[in-house]
Design a protein around this motif. Sequence first.
Motif, PDB file in Angstrom:
ATOM      1  N   VAL A 119     -87.385  90.787  47.681  1.00 58.59           N
ATOM      2  CA  VAL A 119     -87.067  89.394  48.014  1.00 58.59           C
ATOM      3  C   VAL A 119     -88.289  88.569  47.616  1.00 58.59           C
TER       4      VAL A 119
ATOM      5  N   ILE B  81     -88.669  95.282  50.047  1.00 57.94           N
ATOM      6  CA  ILE B  81     -88.076  95.416  51.385  1.00 57.94           C
ATOM      7  C   ILE B  81     -87.497  96.823  51.501  1.00 57.94           C
TER       8      ILE B  81
ATOM      9  N   GLN C 137     -95.171  86.885  64.801  1.00 60.47           N
ATOM     10  CA  GLN C 137     -94.053  86.004  65.134  1.00 60.47           C
ATOM     11  C   GLN C 137     -94.057  85.750  66.645  1.00 60.47           C
TER      12      GLN C 137
ATOM     13  N   SER D 257     -85.616  88.288  67.331  1.00 55.20           N
ATOM     14  CA  SER D 257     -85.878  88.814  65.994  1.00 55.20           C
ATOM     15  C   SER D 257     -87.162  89.642  65.988  1.00 55.20           C
TER      16      SER D 257
ATOM     17  N   ILE E 292     -81.642  89.549  62.408  1.00 49.90           N
ATOM     18  CA  ILE E 292     -82.486  89.254  61.241  1.00 49.90           C
ATOM     19  C   ILE E 292     -82.113  87.879  60.683  1.00 49.90           C
ATOM     20  N   GLU E 293     -83.152  87.056  60.497  1.00 57.48           N
ATOM     21  CA  GLU E 293     -82.895  85.677  60.069  1.00 57.48           C
ATOM     22  C   GLU E 293     -82.974  85.500  58.554  1.00 57.48           C
ATOM     23  N   ASN E 294     -83.602  86.452  57.865  1.00 60.37           N
ATOM     24  CA  ASN E 294     -83.773  86.335  56.410  1.00 60.37           C
ATOM     25  C   ASN E 294     -82.484  86.778  55.710  1.00 60.37           C
ATOM     26  N   LYS E 295     -81.751  85.804  55.167  1.00 62.61           N
ATOM     27  CA  LYS E 295     -80.439  86.084  54.579  1.00 62.61           C
ATOM     28  C   LYS E 295     -80.530  86.993  53.351  1.00 62.61           C
ATOM     29  N   GLU E 296     -81.614  86.811  52.581  1.00 62.28           N
ATOM     30  CA  GLU E 296     -81.749  87.640  51.365  1.00 62.28           C
ATOM     31  C   GLU E 296     -81.927  89.120  51.701  1.00 62.28           C
ATOM     32  N   ILE E 297     -82.643  89.391  52.792  1.00 57.30           N
ATOM     33  CA  ILE E 297     -82.815  90.788  53.210  1.00 57.30           C
ATOM     34  C   ILE E 297     -81.460  91.352  53.647  1.00 57.30           C
TER      35      ILE E 297
ATOM     36  N   GLY F 156     -87.292  92.681  59.335  1.00 58.89           N
ATOM     37  CA  GLY F 156     -86.575  91.437  59.069  1.00 58.89           C
ATOM     38  C   GLY F 156     -87.362  90.500  58.181  1.00 58.89           C
ATOM     39  N   THR F 157     -88.519  90.946  57.719  1.00 59.57           N
ATOM     40  CA  THR F 157     -89.363  90.088  56.887  1.00 59.57           C
ATOM     41  C   THR F 157     -89.951  90.889  55.728  1.00 59.57           C
TER      42      THR F 157
END
Lengths: 470, 95
Positions: A430, A435, A398, A404, A252-257, A387-388
């Motif tokens: 987020v 989420i 995507q 991802s 997962i690239e979204n750091k906040e998640i 992840g989003t």
Amino acid sequence: MATMLEMMKSNVEKNVSEALKKAQDVQGKLNAVVTFVDPTEQLENYNKNGLMAGVPIVLKDNVCTKGIETTASSGILQGYVPIYNAHIVDRLQAEGAIVIAKSSMDELAMGGTNKTAYTGPVHNPYDLDRISGGSSGGSAALVAAGVVPFAIGSDTGDSVRKPASFCGICGVKPTYGRISRYGIIPYSSSLDHVGYFTRSVRDAAVALEVLAGRDDRDMTSSFEPVPHYLDQVKGNLKGKKLAILKNVVDVIENKEILDCFNKVVEEVKKQGAEVKEVELNEDLMKAMLPTYYLIANCEATANHSNLDGIRFGLQKEAKSCEDVMIASRTEGFGSLIKKRFVIGSYGLFEENQDKLFRKAQKVRRLIVEELKNALDGLDGILAPASGTVAPKIEDQNQDDLSDSYLVAENHMVLGNFSGYPSATIPMGEVGGLPIGLNITCHPFDEGNMFDILRGIELITGLEDKIKEVL
Amino acid sequence: MKDEAYFKQLAHQLMFELSDEEAADIKKEFETLNKQLELLENVNTEGVEEMVYPFETPTSFLREDCVENVVSVEDALKNVHKSRARHVLVPKVVK
């Protein structure tokens, strides 16, 4: 609007009338309803002592309803009025639920965006420019917007659990066979599950008691006894053995998640749960999507051969039977459905079956064995549901080959391959968008699953969260 | 590599037609699908049985030989566009 359990204590006629009015009022913004249902007759005869007495509910439009048009959001089924109820409709009404609408979905439940409904896309209550997720997107949006406290969906890949994440509500896919699928327009028979949405884990426990149980008309429905699930929902996490699915978290690239997920997990540990990491074989995880795609499309192309324009639904005039079918199916199916049928048919060709369809069925077994081994000694496996946040309606998918996408956006299909119960509940926001957190547990262990989720719900405080859109 | 005409022919066998745009889109989708299928091929499945349903529990049983869940002719014809003499009416098949 309140939770289902709270609502049952108050004025039923007022609740139902308000729910119907709200559904009509938000339709211009959400586009989540395909057919509104007049509740007058139901209100005269509902079971006042039932487990869902007087609760206004919504059904996904692939649920057959006697005398009420059922289209599965496909042009090919325009005008189709079932002559019987799905098993779950009879169950819900026997327990006093009042149906107020049929909800939009991806055409024939094939999709994850709710952009392919022939009535147009469903909008997310949190941001009308974004998708609600699919395929059960109409049901998810209506529960999230506080129109009803309960709505039926169906889940073949993650079609309840992903929209639940995007809309900030609970989405439950029970064990395969737990709920009869009689009267649900099929997509992929070995993967299809009836699922549902609520805004509280306790409501989800009550609803499963209503829906579950053997039905001889669905030979895959289970003989397992149905417990009083709510008795098991205490929310005490002490001693629960859980694991984080490392493959998902790692890509997962979204750091906040990730931060939100990690914070919730830390709280779960503080409440006394043991939490470790599990990692499934990477090649198997990357093979999940093509495995799903092949099995689902091969089964779908066979299941939908009955949509012929002759016996029900859309019919185009032509000079021969064959031409009627071709003209009706050409106009009735959307482009995405046609694409999936072509792929499914290709996979079923005699010369392709071994290397495609049967290969996928074998890989499915390996994936399920891997999951079963990972769950050994645990109560459940946790991961972010996606992840989003909900993508914008105009966004394309995507990169179809990125890790991802292959892993983080498709991992919940593990629950469909295995038939194991799996559910998503909200874990935070987020950028103002919800989420979700997903859990997968042992077969027929839904009581324990709800107990764990209730513990997490008490941590997040996100019970009965509504996003008003008016 | 399969071309658009191949997919149009395949669709015809499935009893629908593809527009030029739809056929081109499927051709493109197959390119992605073929790459994803390489991920499937990477998995060694020698000696593995196909998984057809999630559980191995039996799903077929002998039941009592009694009539149940009957659909009447009237009900069966309710969604038919044209019927005559309790049958579905379709364009003439034998010429």
